[in-house]
Design an enzyme around this catalytic site. Sequence first.
Site, PDB file in Angstrom:
ATOM      1  N   ASP A  36       0.817  -1.213   0.000  1.00 27.20           N
ATOM      2  CA  ASP A  36       0.000   0.000   0.000  1.00 27.20           C
ATOM      3  C   ASP A  36       0.847   1.258   0.000  1.00 27.20           C
ATOM      4  O   ASP A  36       2.047   1.226   0.310  1.00 27.20           O
ATOM      5  CB  ASP A  36      -0.858   0.040   1.280  1.00 27.20           C
ATOM      6  N   LYS A  58      -3.959   2.661  -2.642  1.00 33.40           N
ATOM      7  CA  LYS A  58      -4.902   2.700  -1.535  1.00 33.40           C
ATOM      8  C   LYS A  58      -4.523   3.744  -0.490  1.00 33.40           C
ATOM      9  O   LYS A  58      -4.048   3.455   0.586  1.00 33.40           O
ATOM     10  CB  LYS A  58      -5.071   1.338  -0.864  1.00 33.40           C
ATOM     11  N   MET A 171      -8.405   9.004   8.596  1.00 32.83           N
ATOM     12  CA  MET A 171      -8.938   9.287   7.248  1.00 32.83           C
ATOM     13  C   MET A 171     -10.016  10.365   7.297  1.00 32.83           C
ATOM     14  O   MET A 171     -11.124  10.191   6.782  1.00 32.83           O
ATOM     15  CB  MET A 171      -9.492   7.992   6.634  1.00 32.83           C
TER      16      MET A 171
END
Length: 253
Positions: A36, A58, A171
Amino acid sequence: MPTKRLFLVGAGPGDPELVTLKAVRILQEADVILYDALANPALLSYANKGCHVEFVGKRFGCHTLSQQEINGRIIELSHQYSRIVRLKGGDPFVFGRAQEEIEAAESAGMEVDIIPGISSALAVPASQRIPLTCRGINESFWVTTGTTANGEISQDIFWAAQSSATVIILMAMSKLEAIMDIFQQCGKSKTPVAIIQNGTRPDEKMVIGTTRDIQFKVENAGISNPAIIIVGEVVKLHQPHLSSLIQTTVNQL
């Protein structure tokens, strides 16, 4: 015929030394490593010379492959290789969409092994001496995502903002202002907030403020993804706050 295996390996929060010995061994033995954007590329140095290494992205704003495409790639590579490592930032089971990859691999007849990693939600505050719990201040902590799969603010943010818990939000930088408004609506306009970008890495950046002014401070400091948000009274225990408190006390003597 060798058993086809998928290893979901936690790459930790960013510092390449913050991985387990088992993770290192699995990387050394891998036939394939799919990594990732949040996995430190330095970990790829453990790969053997014949290992197929592939970046699959990602990260917010950086999706080289969709999750469905990654699942398909795992299955496709299993036709040629036996030991496939999916190297995922933090811990695979903390907002890592690991279950989707497990189900895809098992549907193709693969065995699956999980190698847990150190989540940024725990390690990054600790690296800045911000405890998630502290006697006399709070008794619990929440770890939540900022947004749901459809892009809306998670309903859990509303519940967390009403508690006395430390709240760690992952996030969420794209929704920072709206999330801080929720805390203020719950009477927490003076609650301390720390935002840490690239935690545990040499290029780490951090700002500290309150729910009322943190958006301005973030913009002024140029903080962006990947970053974690820590909301709670424990932020006051960060070392500069402690130093200021000591100095104030000394001046008053």
